[in-house]
Design a protein around this motif. Structure first.
Motif, PDB file in Angstrom:
ATOM      1  N   ASN A  29      -0.731  -0.035   8.850  1.00 18.38           N
ATOM      2  CA  ASN A  29      -1.809  -1.037   8.935  1.00 18.38           C
ATOM      3  C   ASN A  29      -1.332  -2.216   9.771  1.00 18.38           C
ATOM      4  OD1 ASN A  29      -3.464  -3.114   6.375  1.00 18.38           O
ATOM      5  ND2 ASN A  29      -4.037  -2.674   8.479  1.00 18.38           N
ATOM      6  N   HIS A  84       1.724  -4.137   8.320  1.00 21.17           N
ATOM      7  CA  HIS A  84       2.353  -3.386   7.244  1.00 21.17           C
ATOM      8  C   HIS A  84       2.822  -2.050   7.817  1.00 21.17           C
ATOM      9  CE1 HIS A  84       0.290  -6.575   5.254  1.00 21.17           C
ATOM     10  NE2 HIS A  84      -0.903  -6.041   5.434  1.00 21.17           N
ATOM     11  N   GLY A  90      14.343   9.474   0.527  1.00 15.77           N
ATOM     12  CA  GLY A  90      13.819   9.417  -0.839  1.00 15.77           C
ATOM     13  C   GLY A  90      13.644   8.001  -1.353  1.00 15.77           C
ATOM     14  N   ASP A 136       2.530   1.481   5.896  1.00 12.14           N
ATOM     15  CA  ASP A 136       1.280   2.242   5.797  1.00 12.14           C
ATOM     16  C   ASP A 136       0.503   2.284   7.113  1.00 12.14           C
ATOM     17  OD1 ASP A 136       0.118  -0.298   5.802  1.00 12.14           O
ATOM     18  OD2 ASP A 136      -0.009  -0.381   3.633  1.00 12.14           O
ATOM     19  N   ARG A 150      21.436   1.059   1.150  1.00 15.14           N
ATOM     20  CA  ARG A 150      21.168   2.241   1.982  1.00 15.14           C
ATOM     21  C   ARG A 150      20.159   1.926   3.087  1.00 15.14           C
ATOM     22  NH1 ARG A 150      19.320   7.485  -0.363  1.00 15.14           N
ATOM     23  NH2 ARG A 150      19.071   6.399  -2.341  1.00 15.14           N
ATOM     24  N   LEU A 183      12.393   6.476   4.612  1.00 13.17           N
ATOM     25  CA  LEU A 183      11.509   7.292   3.768  1.00 13.17           C
ATOM     26  C   LEU A 183      12.080   8.692   3.568  1.00 13.17           C
ATOM     27  CD1 LEU A 183       8.142   6.091   5.300  1.00 13.17           C
ATOM     28  CD2 LEU A 183       8.975   5.575   3.015  1.00 13.17           C
ATOM     29  N   SER A 184      12.740   9.213   4.584  1.00 15.43           N
ATOM     30  CA  SER A 184      13.320  10.558   4.476  1.00 15.43           C
ATOM     31  C   SER A 184      14.447  10.613   3.456  1.00 15.43           C
ATOM     32  CB  SER A 184      13.893  11.018   5.819  1.00 15.43           C
ATOM     33  OG  SER A 184      12.912  10.972   6.791  1.00 15.43           O
ATOM     34  N   VAL A 237      -3.146   3.083  12.003  1.00 15.43           N
ATOM     35  CA  VAL A 237      -2.844   4.407  12.564  1.00 15.43           C
ATOM     36  C   VAL A 237      -1.878   5.150  11.640  1.00 15.43           C
ATOM     37  CG1 VAL A 237      -3.244   3.740  14.977  1.00 15.43           C
ATOM     38  CG2 VAL A 237      -0.961   3.456  13.974  1.00 15.43           C
ATOM     39  N   PRO A 238      -1.818   6.496  11.743  1.00 10.56           N
ATOM     40  CA  PRO A 238      -0.777   7.222  10.997  1.00 10.56           C
ATOM     41  C   PRO A 238       0.582   6.626  11.355  1.00 10.56           C
ATOM     42  CG  PRO A 238      -2.317   8.756  12.029  1.00 10.56           C
ATOM     43  CD  PRO A 238      -2.654   7.398  12.545  1.00 10.56           C
ATOM     44  N   ARG A 239       1.487   6.565  10.362  1.00 12.36           N
ATOM     45  CA  ARG A 239       2.730   5.817  10.571  1.00 12.36           C
ATOM     46  C   ARG A 239       3.491   6.246  11.829  1.00 12.36           C
ATOM     47  NH1 ARG A 239       4.132   5.719   5.755  1.00 12.36           N
ATOM     48  NH2 ARG A 239       4.833   7.844   5.959  1.00 12.36           N
ATOM     49  N   ASN A 240       3.529   7.539  12.106  1.00 10.14           N
ATOM     50  CA  ASN A 240       4.328   7.971  13.259  1.00 10.14           C
ATOM     51  C   ASN A 240       3.661   7.627  14.593  1.00 10.14           C
ATOM     52  OD1 ASN A 240       2.333   9.914  13.368  1.00 10.14           O
ATOM     53  ND2 ASN A 240       3.742  11.654  13.528  1.00 10.14           N
ATOM     54  N   GLY A 288       0.788  -1.224   0.000  1.00 10.39           N
ATOM     55  CA  GLY A 288       0.000   0.000   0.000  1.00 10.39           C
ATOM     56  C   GLY A 288       0.825   1.282   0.000  1.00 10.39           C
ATOM     57  N   THR A 315      11.147   5.585   9.416  1.00  7.95           N
ATOM     58  CA  THR A 315      11.014   7.004   9.072  1.00  7.95           C
ATOM     59  C   THR A 315      12.251   7.508   8.330  1.00  7.95           C
ATOM     60  OG1 THR A 315       9.572   7.381  10.950  1.00  7.95           O
ATOM     61  CG2 THR A 315      10.651   9.315  10.033  1.00  7.95           C
ATOM     62  N   LEU A 321      11.352   4.668  -1.511  1.00  3.18           N
ATOM     63  CA  LEU A 321       9.970   4.247  -1.282  1.00  3.18           C
ATOM     64  C   LEU A 321       9.919   2.734  -1.449  1.00  3.18           C
ATOM     65  CD1 LEU A 321       7.167   5.394  -0.688  1.00  3.18           C
ATOM     66  CD2 LEU A 321       6.788   5.597  -3.132  1.00  3.18           C
ATOM     67  N   GLU A 380      19.732   0.988  -3.339  1.00  6.52           N
ATOM     68  CA  GLU A 380      18.737   1.343  -2.315  1.00  6.52           C
ATOM     69  C   GLU A 380      18.722   0.347  -1.152  1.00  6.52           C
ATOM     70  OE1 GLU A 380      15.503   4.014  -4.847  1.00  6.52           O
ATOM     71  OE2 GLU A 380      15.010   1.941  -4.359  1.00  6.52           O
TER      72      GLU A 380
END
Lengths: 469, 469
Positions: free
Chosen positions: B375, B370, B242, B373, B292, B239-240, B342-345, B152, B236, B244, B289
């Motif tokens: 979930n 997951h 770049g 996202d 990294r 994702l920061s 919930v929101p990821r953070n 997702g 986090t 995905l 990637e």
């Protein structure tokens, strides 16, 4: 407008944000489409609560309510066709928050889409939808029309990036839909029902947008083709190679000539098609992919292929695409912009139909658009003072709609139905499909207060009418 | 069932596809959730026309209609809670066409999602949604629940891949929505309204799915963390940068231990969290990637990091994730699977709440999901014969829902509301949000024929009830 109602409005919104003078109202009587309609009153609300109270008042007195962003709609989305109350949403722009941890933007409806792009990029993030008016159009208008721009193929449409809304309903209630999670299946997806509803189901007062990490690199090229059909072959072959370009834009011969006439950049005016391709992603990937795109175009028979060596050359390529609109504006005073969309493999057939229509009606018909997702922009340049020509324009536009639907496409890819395409809704949707939509509208907006006169055909309306006799 | 109605049904569908015997009906009385409900009749329709006639008959006699795919729903989506007619859609699987030129799949509802994956990949294409039941669950059920699986974050949910439908409406009309173009703004988006409506607004008889070019390469790794909170920091930070990832899956300590107990693969059982990360795309990009991602995990404090060197090692990593369900099944006879999102953070905060709930109610509560996202899948293993424990389960489930909503999340990310979560709908949506949904249901299904007893709370229902005394 009845002075007692005006007094009630002044109790909700102070006088300096309420406009009754003719000159002021006149400024709100048009958009980027065709036609002028004078509202009775213009109000600049500054909160969801003010809008809620205004909509409740409007229900009480049966006053039509027309929300309006920057009025860049090409389908008449914000035109106050039944008079009433225009809500100027462009002043509601307090919030534009980037939430880096959750990859979200939380925005007020009056914020421009370009502002969201800018703020997201400052945080290393990316909001892909990019309608060509994004420097001026508001996000509220973008969402309600679901206008998306060139990146639909790779990144999906605007709708794919809206995960939550705060709205005022047609009966004046403030409601939140969706939320801050990409996944949410709690009940029906009201968010996606409202996005693209052209302001007939709700007024957006806040939106939660999904962002993605900014692709670290991009490469751009263009190719020209002696025959239109070979450009289609090139596009299909690129996708078959596992490459998903961020954008694949197309200009037909009329557009190439108009652009060269406007600001020459050395495009071959005997080419039937020009295709601009941009790939984005990892730096190593984009270098290899753009070379392969160029190779595929050559193999398909491109007459010229140019890869931009740097950002400056990239800007020059995109300038050709961006010059289309100003170049066409020089051809004549009235522009009718359509956005009939067909399955990608039907683009060559649609181009043939458009060529036939151009010849049959002897009109200045230009075609450009988003070749990757089949979203074409057939544009007629005419003069609305010329009644005889306008009749031919009406017939031509009708035939464009019919051609798109007969090729398995749709009336509108991103401009919306608005006031001109509604007579064709039933042709595309069938009686029952249209009825299901109307059931939702009637249930949510029993007094037909919100943006009346849009989307749904009037009884007996069966054809485009541009002239008003 | 009244013999005269059975005779009318036999005129629509031949007797060999109509089942009345108790043993046969019993096979259709359950799904992968909790509870058993016996239908009065089971029918295996083979066309939209048969379904249309059956639904019209059902309206005439006010018989509940329950469409059912492979019955893998974890929320009771297909359970015939009011008896009536079960339509076994798993037999309607004639069509699974891959349209390479337009990057589309055109499928019948009874086709399994795995079959679509397989056929798309044969054509060099990719259908990203991948619920963990995809080898058995039907695409019709997947769409109506909007179940999406691990991808997702990068690829969006199932909804993002559905661009057209043929459906039978609650009044028995056959209607097409959307079409073959990614961009389509002709009227309201009925396609996305129906996807995720849990079979309460329409029965899907055909779907047009968007495909994308298959990413040519992928790389997979896992990392373990001594403390849960540091795994969140790693996610986090990835994702920061770049990046995905295609998937970021998380297992908590209880899951790691259950998996090691079931089939040991050498995971550290003292780790509080394990995260599986997969990147896909261009071969050069994924190599760089994944390195990294590993680096970021190490910097965040991972206690171990492993990058799969080949597909065999990749399969071994994913096996750990896939072993979660069978490993939990060994813990006890009854499984209650939730999917509060919930929101990821907020994942670390939600994990803390879940730990408190586990201790307060002394239950076998496992958490995986997951992480990309937000979930999560909090799963309680219990024994439904143990009435005392079931009371504690009810209270724990209620607290899980409340925790998700209080952290800005949602009741359900992909399992659906079904029969267990409906009492909490108003808590999340508010009275007016729920009313807007009900207005649509009532307008489209005036006799409440289609999948009654789902999504909307019964009057007075305010809490989860699992025991039926």
């Amino acid at each position: 407008m009845d002075p007692s109602i005006v007094r009630e409005i002044h109790q909700i919104v102070p006088e300096n944000r309420v406009f009754l003078d003719l000159q002021e109202r006149y400024s709100y009587s048009y958009d980027a489409s065709f036609g002028e309609y004078l509202p009775d009153i213009v109000i600049q609300p500054q909160s969801a609560l003010e809008i809620s109270k205004l909509v409740k008042l409007a229900n009480q007195h049966r006053i039509p309510v027309y929300p309006r962003g920057s009025a860049t709609s090409l389908s008449g989305g914000s035109l106050p066709v039944h008079g009433g109350m225009v809500l100027d949403m462009s002043q509601l722009k307090q919030k534009c928050i980037i939430d880096r941890e959750n990859l979200l933007a939380i925005v007020s409806p009056g914020v421009t889409t370009a502002e969201i792009h800018r703020k997201a990029e400052e945080a290393g993030l990316f909001y892909p939808p990019d309608p060509s008016s994004s420097h001026i159009s508001t996000i509220g208008g973008n969402l309600l029309e679901n206008s998306s721009g060139p990146k639909g193929l790779k990144y999906g449409t605007t709708k794919e990036y809206v995960i939550g809304l705060e709205v005022v309903t047609p009966t004046g209630e403030i409601v939140r839909t969706g939320g801050k999670t990409v996944k949410n299946v709690t009940g029906y997806d009201l968010t996606r029902l409202i996005v693209g509803s052209e302001g007939t189901l709700a007024i957006v007062t806040e939106a939660i947008l999904r962002l993605i990490p900014k692709p670290p690199a991009r490469k751009t090229m263009y190719a020209t083709f002696a025959e239109f059909v070979t450009s289609g072959v090139a596009i299909t072959n690129i996708l078959s190679q596992g490459i998903l370009p961020a954008a694949m834009e197309m200009l037909d011969q009329q557009c190439i000539r108009a652009v060269e006439n406007f600001k020459p950049i050395g495009l071959p005016t005997d080419a039937e098609a020009m295709v601009i391709i941009e790939v984005d992603g990892h730096p190593l990937a984009v270098d290899e992919e753009i070379e392969r795109c160029a190779q595929v175009c050559k193999e398909a028979g491109a007459t010229s292929v140019h890869i931009a060596r740097d950002e400056q050359e990239r800007d020059k390529i995109w300038q050709a695409r961006k010059n289309v609109s100003p170049a066409l504006a020089q051809v004549g005073p009235t522009k009718i912009s359509e956005d009939a969309t067909v399955p990608r493999n039907q683009i060559p057939a649609m181009m043939n139909r458009l060529r036939e229509i151009r010849e049959k009606y002897q009109l200045n018909l230009f075609v450009f658009g988003h070749a990757g997702d089949g979203n074409l922009h057939p544009t007629i340049i005419t003069d609305k003072q010329n009644k005889e020509e306008m009749k031919r324009v009406e017939d031509a536009v009708s035939e464009i709609f019919e051609a798109a639907i007969s090729l398995g496409g749709t009336l509108s890819g991103e401009h919306g139905i608005g006031i001109m395409k509604s007579p064709y809704m039933e042709m595309e949707l069938g009686e029952e499909g249209l009825r299901l939509m109307k059931l939702i509208k009637d249930a949510w907006d029993p007094n037909h207060i919100l943006n009346p006169g849009k989307i749904f055909p009037q009884p007996g309306q069966t054809k485009v009418v541009l002239t008003d006799e």
